[in-house]
Design an enzyme around this catalytic site. Sequence first.
Site, short mmCIF file in Angstrom:
data_model
loop_
_atom_site.label_atom_id
_atom_site.label_comp_id
_atom_site.label_asym_id
_atom_site.label_seq_id
_atom_site.Cartn_x
_atom_site.Cartn_y
_atom_site.Cartn_z
N GLU A 117 -24.72 45.38 -44.13
CA GLU A 117 -25.26 44.08 -43.70
C GLU A 117 -26.66 43.90 -44.27
OE1 GLU A 117 -24.94 43.00 -39.56
OE2 GLU A 117 -23.31 44.42 -39.24
N HIS A 136 -21.73 38.44 -40.01
CA HIS A 136 -20.78 38.90 -39.00
C HIS A 136 -20.27 40.27 -39.43
CE1 HIS A 136 -17.90 38.54 -35.75
NE2 HIS A 136 -16.98 39.02 -36.59
N ASP A 184 -17.48 31.90 -35.97
CA ASP A 184 -17.27 32.85 -37.07
C ASP A 184 -16.34 32.29 -38.15
OD1 ASP A 184 -18.99 34.69 -35.86
OD2 ASP A 184 -17.36 35.51 -34.64
N MET A 193 -27.19 35.13 -30.32
CA MET A 193 -26.04 35.20 -29.43
C MET A 193 -25.81 33.92 -28.62
SD MET A 193 -24.92 38.07 -30.32
CE MET A 193 -23.66 38.51 -29.14
N ASN A 234 -24.53 32.75 -41.50
CA ASN A 234 -24.40 33.74 -40.44
C ASN A 234 -23.95 35.06 -41.06
OD1 ASN A 234 -24.10 34.79 -37.74
ND2 ASN A 234 -21.88 34.53 -37.94
#
Length: 224
Positions: A182, A117, A153, A98, A115
């Site tokens: 995920e 998301h 992002d 974060m 990453n």
Amino acid sequence: MAERKGGTKLKLGVLISGRGSNLQALIDASANPDYPAEIALVVSNVPNAKGLERCRQPNIATAVIDHKDFDDRESFEAELDKTLRASGVGLVCLAGFMRLLTDTFVNRWHDRLINIHPSLLPAFKGINVHERAVEAGVRIAGCTVHYVRPAMDDGPIIVQAAVPVHPDDDADTLAARVLTHEHRIYPLVVSLIAEGRVRVASERVLIDDVHSSEETLINPIDRR
Ligand code: GRF
């Protein structure tokens, strides 16, 4: 057995800030001796992040680099960069990390930084993704693994998974459904990269030897 050239596994540096369920998915995948990547180091910027506990039993090296101990982002990231390099990391995986990363760090790890998301990017960048998806009334949600670029992002999409949004969903039920996927796609992406099957050309990702689904997902289904 799929391994990188030279027979060595791709060394991962996983960056976390919290619960670490995606980290767990990577730990579970890399427990398989045939998996082409191994976790060299887990770094948390939060000292008591739950994800750190997940590293104890499998005996995975951890480091806490608390951003609060640094005067600015640059010095925090310099330490992060140094620590990852000292562990021989070849691919950095953001897994619920974060902190926004500066252009300098992102560019230094260009195409070696990914990453996950919890939306179908480029929709719903940022935070509170599931609340916003439910509020917007979208019928299909999902998750994305992408290479990281300086904008938040943003970056070439590697794999996405889509899930339906049910009429009675709230942010929590939708988050849980997305999270299941995920945990499937993050280890998948890491293995594709480790096997050398992922290329970035003109900021689009090409993957060797994968078959595209021919299915169309329509939600809700019209049974008339
Ligand atoms: C996940 O939903 C991930 O997509 C997002 O942050 C969350 C982290 O969850 N970037 P966890 O710490 O991996 O359980």
